[in-house]
Structure formats: structure tokens, C-alpha cells
Design a protein around this motif. Structure first.
Motif, PDB file in Angstrom:
ATOM      1  N   ASN A 110       0.823  -1.213   0.000  1.00  0.00           N
ATOM      2  CA  ASN A 110       0.000   0.000   0.000  1.00  0.00           C
ATOM      3  C   ASN A 110       0.856   1.261   0.000  1.00  0.00           C
ATOM      4  O   ASN A 110       0.518   2.239  -0.666  1.00  0.00           O
ATOM      5  CB  ASN A 110      -0.952   0.012   1.193  1.00  0.00           C
ATOM      6  CG  ASN A 110      -2.126  -0.914   0.995  1.00  0.00           C
ATOM      7  OD1 ASN A 110      -2.692  -0.982  -0.088  1.00  0.00           O
ATOM      8  ND2 ASN A 110      -2.488  -1.643   2.030  1.00  0.00           N
ATOM      9  N   LEU A 111       1.955   1.240   0.733  1.00  0.00           N
ATOM     10  CA  LEU A 111       2.850   2.403   0.764  1.00  0.00           C
ATOM     11  C   LEU A 111       3.506   2.636  -0.594  1.00  0.00           C
ATOM     12  O   LEU A 111       3.601   3.780  -1.059  1.00  0.00           O
ATOM     13  CB  LEU A 111       3.921   2.220   1.845  1.00  0.00           C
ATOM     14  CG  LEU A 111       3.446   2.353   3.285  1.00  0.00           C
ATOM     15  CD1 LEU A 111       4.552   1.937   4.253  1.00  0.00           C
ATOM     16  CD2 LEU A 111       2.989   3.766   3.576  1.00  0.00           C
ATOM     17  N   LYS A 155       0.807 -12.042  -6.692  1.00  0.00           N
ATOM     18  CA  LYS A 155       0.385 -13.411  -7.014  1.00  0.00           C
ATOM     19  C   LYS A 155      -0.525 -13.963  -5.911  1.00  0.00           C
ATOM     20  O   LYS A 155      -1.427 -14.750  -6.186  1.00  0.00           O
ATOM     21  CB  LYS A 155       1.629 -14.289  -7.181  1.00  0.00           C
ATOM     22  CG  LYS A 155       1.333 -15.707  -7.556  1.00  0.00           C
ATOM     23  CD  LYS A 155       2.619 -16.482  -7.776  1.00  0.00           C
ATOM     24  CE  LYS A 155       2.333 -17.919  -8.135  1.00  0.00           C
ATOM     25  NZ  LYS A 155       3.565 -18.683  -8.313  1.00  0.00           N
ATOM     26  N   TYR A 156      -0.299 -13.534  -4.678  1.00  0.00           N
ATOM     27  CA  TYR A 156      -1.063 -14.034  -3.537  1.00  0.00           C
ATOM     28  C   TYR A 156      -2.107 -13.056  -3.021  1.00  0.00           C
ATOM     29  O   TYR A 156      -3.086 -13.457  -2.405  1.00  0.00           O
ATOM     30  CB  TYR A 156      -0.106 -14.410  -2.400  1.00  0.00           C
ATOM     31  CG  TYR A 156       0.871 -15.469  -2.822  1.00  0.00           C
ATOM     32  CD1 TYR A 156       0.479 -16.800  -2.915  1.00  0.00           C
ATOM     33  CD2 TYR A 156       2.171 -15.141  -3.177  1.00  0.00           C
ATOM     34  CE1 TYR A 156       1.367 -17.778  -3.336  1.00  0.00           C
ATOM     35  CE2 TYR A 156       3.066 -16.116  -3.588  1.00  0.00           C
ATOM     36  CZ  TYR A 156       2.650 -17.429  -3.668  1.00  0.00           C
ATOM     37  OH  TYR A 156       3.527 -18.390  -4.083  1.00  0.00           O
ATOM     38  N   ASP A 157      -1.887 -11.758  -3.235  1.00  0.00           N
ATOM     39  CA  ASP A 157      -2.829 -10.745  -2.773  1.00  0.00           C
ATOM     40  C   ASP A 157      -2.882  -9.618  -3.801  1.00  0.00           C
ATOM     41  O   ASP A 157      -2.111  -8.665  -3.734  1.00  0.00           O
ATOM     42  CB  ASP A 157      -2.408 -10.200  -1.410  1.00  0.00           C
ATOM     43  CG  ASP A 157      -3.421  -9.219  -0.840  1.00  0.00           C
ATOM     44  OD1 ASP A 157      -4.487  -9.010  -1.463  1.00  0.00           O
ATOM     45  OD2 ASP A 157      -3.143  -8.653   0.231  1.00  0.00           O
ATOM     46  N   PRO A 158      -3.801  -9.708  -4.751  1.00  0.00           N
ATOM     47  CA  PRO A 158      -3.843  -8.726  -5.846  1.00  0.00           C
ATOM     48  C   PRO A 158      -4.622  -7.444  -5.533  1.00  0.00           C
ATOM     49  O   PRO A 158      -4.981  -6.708  -6.446  1.00  0.00           O
ATOM     50  CB  PRO A 158      -4.523  -9.509  -6.968  1.00  0.00           C
ATOM     51  CG  PRO A 158      -5.440 -10.448  -6.257  1.00  0.00           C
ATOM     52  CD  PRO A 158      -4.707 -10.829  -4.984  1.00  0.00           C
ATOM     53  N   ALA A 159      -4.850  -7.136  -4.275  1.00  0.00           N
ATOM     54  CA  ALA A 159      -5.664  -5.965  -3.921  1.00  0.00           C
ATOM     55  C   ALA A 159      -5.104  -4.666  -4.491  1.00  0.00           C
ATOM     56  O   ALA A 159      -5.860  -3.793  -4.919  1.00  0.00           O
ATOM     57  CB  ALA A 159      -5.798  -5.859  -2.404  1.00  0.00           C
ATOM     58  N   THR A 160      -3.786  -4.507  -4.514  1.00  0.00           N
ATOM     59  CA  THR A 160      -3.179  -3.271  -5.009  1.00  0.00           C
ATOM     60  C   THR A 160      -2.734  -3.373  -6.468  1.00  0.00           C
ATOM     61  O   THR A 160      -2.185  -2.410  -7.009  1.00  0.00           O
ATOM     62  CB  THR A 160      -1.969  -2.876  -4.143  1.00  0.00           C
ATOM     63  OG1 THR A 160      -1.041  -3.961  -4.108  1.00  0.00           O
ATOM     64  CG2 THR A 160      -2.397  -2.522  -2.726  1.00  0.00           C
ATOM     65  N   LEU A 161      -2.988  -4.508  -7.101  1.00  0.00           N
ATOM     66  CA  LEU A 161      -2.566  -4.713  -8.496  1.00  0.00           C
ATOM     67  C   LEU A 161      -3.136  -3.676  -9.463  1.00  0.00           C
ATOM     68  O   LEU A 161      -2.375  -3.084 -10.237  1.00  0.00           O
ATOM     69  CB  LEU A 161      -2.919  -6.135  -8.954  1.00  0.00           C
ATOM     70  CG  LEU A 161      -2.635  -6.475 -10.414  1.00  0.00           C
ATOM     71  CD1 LEU A 161      -1.139  -6.483 -10.690  1.00  0.00           C
ATOM     72  CD2 LEU A 161      -3.243  -7.819 -10.776  1.00  0.00           C
ATOM     73  N   PRO A 162      -4.431  -3.400  -9.463  1.00  0.00           N
ATOM     74  CA  PRO A 162      -4.956  -2.422 -10.428  1.00  0.00           C
ATOM     75  C   PRO A 162      -4.314  -1.035 -10.310  1.00  0.00           C
ATOM     76  O   PRO A 162      -3.967  -0.413 -11.304  1.00  0.00           O
ATOM     77  CB  PRO A 162      -6.452  -2.358 -10.115  1.00  0.00           C
ATOM     78  CG  PRO A 162      -6.751  -3.645  -9.436  1.00  0.00           C
ATOM     79  CD  PRO A 162      -5.515  -4.010  -8.681  1.00  0.00           C
ATOM     80  N   THR A 163      -4.117  -0.584  -9.096  1.00  0.00           N
ATOM     81  CA  THR A 163      -3.505   0.730  -8.895  1.00  0.00           C
ATOM     82  C   THR A 163      -2.049   0.726  -9.328  1.00  0.00           C
ATOM     83  O   THR A 163      -1.571   1.679  -9.951  1.00  0.00           O
ATOM     84  CB  THR A 163      -3.609   1.153  -7.413  1.00  0.00           C
ATOM     85  OG1 THR A 163      -4.959   1.027  -6.991  1.00  0.00           O
ATOM     86  CG2 THR A 163      -3.140   2.576  -7.219  1.00  0.00           C
TER      87      THR A 163
END
Length: 122
Positions: free
Chosen positions: A35-36, A63-71
Motif C-alpha cells: 500500500n505504501l 500473485k497471492y494478494d492482488p488488492a493493489t494490483l490495479p492501482t
């Protein structure tokens, strides 16, 4: 750093108590780090270049947590069209380098998490 973390520290597999405890400690810290990196918005071209390098490293985490992938991918796409400030007739070498690095980073992310990236781009 992200490349050296074992997969068991991020995935949802069933492991012994010691590994589970380590995973439960590492995952929130990596989420905060991601996130940072994604929220950091530098103005200087070289800092943008460094951010691109950090975003590329997040491919192992995404690969394991794509929550910030789009940003993160959106930032890389924006860096593909960055220009000099103030605008010049020819792009500076720094801007060209940032554009190249952003393109290479996008390809690297796409190779690591294609199943997550393709639906988002469509």
C-alpha cells in the motif's frame, strides 16, 4: 526482498504452527508495504524510476494478494506516457529510461500474474 520470501509465507496452505505464525506476521506487513509503494506519488523522474522498480517487485506479492494490483498497473501505464516538465521538443534520456523501465515492468508483471492482469485490462 519480495523475491526471497518463501511461497508458504504468503499462500493459504496448511502448514505447521511455526510457519503459520510467521505467515500471520508477514502478510499484514507486506500488505502495508504494498500500500505504501502504490500510494507513493513522487514528482522527480528518478524517484518515479525507483517506484517503477518497487512496483515490479510487487509482482511476487500480487500473485497471492492482488488488492493493489490495479492501482500499481495503472501507475505503470501512466509512466508510459510521462513527459518532461516543462515540455521539450525531444524527450530527455531520463524520461525515455522511465518509459522503457515501465514497459519492461509491465511485461514482468504480466508474466508473473497473467490470470489476474488480463481480466483487469479488458
Amino acid at each position: 526482498i519480495l523475491h526471497g520470501i518463501p511461497s508458504w509465507a504468503l499462500d493459504n496452505g496448511s502448514y505447521d504452527e511455526k510457519r503459520t505464525r510467521i505467515r500471520n506476521t508477514i502478510r499484514p506487513l507486506l500488505s502495508e508495504l504494498a500500500n505504501l509503494i502504490v500510494s507513493w506519488n513522487p514528482n522527480d523522474i528518478w524517484l518515479k524510476f525507483r517506484r517503477t522498480t518497487l512496483l515490479e517487485a510487487l509482482k511476487h506479492y500480487w500473485k497471492y494478494d492482488p488488492a493493489t494490483l490495479p492501482t500499481g498497473v495503472d501507475s505503470l501505464l501512466m509512466y508510459l506516457s510521462v513527459t518532461d516538465n516543462p515540455p521539450k521538443d525531444r524527450l530527455s534520456e531520463d524520461v525515455v529510461g522511465l518509459r522503457k523501465k515501465s514497459g519492461v515492468s509491465l511485461v514482468a508483471v504480466a508474466k508473473k500474474v497473467p490470470d489476474l492482469l488480463v481480466p483487469w485490462l479488458s
